[in-house]
Design an enzyme around this catalytic site. Structure first.
Site, PDB file in Angstrom:
ATOM      1  N   LYS A  28       0.844  -1.204   0.000  1.00 33.87           N
ATOM      2  CA  LYS A  28       0.000   0.000   0.000  1.00 33.87           C
ATOM      3  C   LYS A  28       0.876   1.249   0.000  1.00 33.87           C
ATOM      4  O   LYS A  28       1.890   1.299   0.702  1.00 33.87           O
ATOM      5  CB  LYS A  28      -0.916  -0.019   1.227  1.00 33.87           C
ATOM      6  CG  LYS A  28      -1.951   1.107   1.265  1.00 33.87           C
ATOM      7  CD  LYS A  28      -2.867   0.947   2.476  1.00 33.87           C
ATOM      8  CE  LYS A  28      -3.929   2.029   2.551  1.00 33.87           C
ATOM      9  NZ  LYS A  28      -4.835   1.860   3.709  1.00 33.87           N
ATOM     10  N   SER A  45      -9.696   1.803   2.765  1.00 38.87           N
ATOM     11  CA  SER A  45      -8.847   2.575   1.878  1.00 38.87           C
ATOM     12  C   SER A  45      -7.794   1.756   1.134  1.00 38.87           C
ATOM     13  O   SER A  45      -7.162   2.251   0.197  1.00 38.87           O
ATOM     14  CB  SER A  45      -8.137   3.663   2.694  1.00 38.87           C
ATOM     15  OG  SER A  45      -7.282   3.087   3.683  1.00 38.87           O
ATOM     16  N   SER A  54     -10.050  -0.516   6.793  1.00 38.13           N
ATOM     17  CA  SER A  54      -9.398  -0.300   5.496  1.00 38.13           C
ATOM     18  C   SER A  54      -8.731  -1.523   4.887  1.00 38.13           C
ATOM     19  O   SER A  54      -8.352  -1.499   3.722  1.00 38.13           O
ATOM     20  CB  SER A  54      -8.370   0.831   5.612  1.00 38.13           C
ATOM     21  OG  SER A  54      -9.016   2.070   5.743  1.00 38.13           O
TER      22      SER A  54
END
Length: 476
Positions: A70, A145, A169
């Site tokens: 990420k 996210s 997330s």
């Protein structure tokens, strides 16, 4: 072309048959043809890294295995954009703790995945680099996210990935994309090198196509780090917990997680999963967690307050995007106005308001008190059962653009995931069915640092169902 959707064990076998370089090249070929915008940056050093593994004969547990990261986790030599214009061009000079551990284990970093700007969102639509598409339906969101991380795993563009989970997330995109995602106990994994959104809530967590790969990754990244004062050495052995047996396990079903607005198809799939556990020898009882009804409001006040403090450091002075201004104050003001997106600005403003002298006690202090009550609800419920089970998300993946203009509706998406972050307990989302052709996630929650029981239950469910083997037709 290389087969997609290989497990870590299959990747390692493939490396023995050919080479780490060839396997990495295969994934890079898949990424090049991608339809989902899952990566912000693809590493130009991945092949070189893989070749070095081959030449040196690295014997680490992940030797030559590719992984996606990420884009809020620091990797030397790769941009760390956080999906924001304000960090455009920023390349960290150090590795996050989890990256150090991965490299020591021999992993090959494929690239950095898309995310909601500064991890603030549930849809991966707020990224400066454009939205990521859900591999199951390219017109729908992958969740957020960590939507890029979940989507690339679901699309076969990486065998597994790292995300971060502040209010769901990792688990939200895992549910929407039909993969497995774990939010570890707060403190189980070091946050050093992760760009902070809300320090007291977030944890780094893995995403993969199966529970075994989650455990493999946790055995690598978990553990104490002196640079993170919240990290704890729990000495947990994750892979050893993977036993196909839930006989005698007590499952609690919190009625508050099945509230108004839950999609009928989601509810049906989750109940079918719970009944499956019963058929395998587990017992079920209803539990009540009344303060969960206030968790969402508490979570957003705390998260936005911490965000307003954390994001004060981004001003264009030392790194990232810098706007022109006639003096320093004008430059900083213009940089932040142009560099941050709408959602990030909204959260900074609301957080600053909640922390202001006139409203601190009314909002922030009260939210902290509610957090304590939510934690007590979890402690009480988990004192009578081994695990809690509920839907990860109340609805399947929604269409891109459907909720982005209505922040409150988007915030409500976190209603079943954010309480877990307030309590700091572990939680995994596993695929448990489909509704309208879209994946549904079952959320399994446990006692602090009892990931072994959480993963054992998830592993047993996986061994007795085939939902985790289903692949999205959009990218197959």
């Amino acid at each position: 072309m290389m087969a997609k959707w290989m497990s870590v064990a299959q990747v390692k076998d493939k490396i023995k048959e050919s080479s780490a370089e060839e396997v990495t090249a295969g994934y890079l070929e898949v990424i090049e043809k991608s339809k989902i915008n899952g990566y912000i940056t693809v590493s130009d050093k991945a092949l070189e890294q893989a070749k070095k593994i081959d030449v040196e004969g690295h014997e680490g547990p992940l030797a030559g295995v590719p992984i996606a990261i990420k884009d809020n986790i620091s990797v030397v030599g790769l941009p760390n954009s956080c999906g924001s214009k304000i960090l455009e061009g920023y390349v960290p000079p150090f590795n996050a703790h989890v990256i150090e551990k991965l490299l020591d284990a021999g992993a090959v970093i494929l690239g950095k995945t898309n995310l909601d700007e500064f991890a603030m969102g549930s849809s991966t639509e707020t990224s400066y680099y454009g939205p990521t598409a859900n591999p199951w339906d390219l017109e729908r969101v992958p969740g957020g996210s960590s939507g890029g991380s979940a989507a690339v795993v679901a699309a076969g563009e990486a065998p597994f990935a790292l995300g971060s989970d502040t209010g769901g997330s990792v688990r939200c995109p895992a549910a929407f994309c039909g993969v497995v995602g774990l939010k570890p106990t707060y403190g189980a994994v070091s946050r050093y090198g992760v760009v902070a959104y809300a320090n007291s809530l977030e944890q780094v967590g893995p995403l993969a196509n199966n529970v075994e790969d989650i455990a493999i990754l946790m055995d690598v990244i978990a553990g104490y780090d002196r640079r993170d004062s919240t990290s704890i050495d729990s000495k947990t052995e994750y892979q050893k917990a993977l036993v196909d047996d839930v006989k005698g396990l007590k499952i609690g079903v919190p009625k508050e997680f099945f509230g108004e607005g839950i999609h009928p198809g989601v509810e049906k799939a989750v109940w079918n999963a719970i009944h499956k556990f019963e058929s395998l020898g587990a017992t079920r009882q209803e539990v009540s967690m009344p303060n969960i009804n206030y968790a969402l409001a508490s979570y957003y006040i705390i998260a936005m307050s911490e965000a307003s403090s954390n994001l004060a450091r981004f001003d264009g002075t030392r790194y990232g995007f810098r706007a022109n201004g006639e003096n320093w104050h004008a430059m900083v003001s213009k940089t932040r106005a142009e560099g941050f997106g709408t959602e990030v600005k909204r959260r900074i403003l609301l957080g600053t308001y909640a922390l202001s002298a006139g409203y601190h006690d009314k909002y922030y202090l009260k939210a902290l008190k509610v957090r304590t009550l939510v934690k007590q609800d979890f402690d009480k419920a988990l004192s009578t059962v081994d695990l809690l089970m509920a839907p990860t998300m109340p609805n399947p993946a929604f269409r891109i653009g459907e909720k982005i203009e209505d922040p409150l509706t988007l915030y409500l998406s976190d209603v079943n995931t954010c309480p877990i972050n307030l309590a700091g307990v572990p939680s995994v989302s596993v695929p448990c069915g489909f509704t309208d052709g879209l994946p549904v996630g079952l959320q399994i929650m446990g006692k602090p640092f009892d990931e072994p029981t959480v993963l054992r239950a998830a592993y047993t469910f996986e061994k007795n169902t085939d939902y985790h083997t289903k692949r999205p037709p959009e990218v197959a």
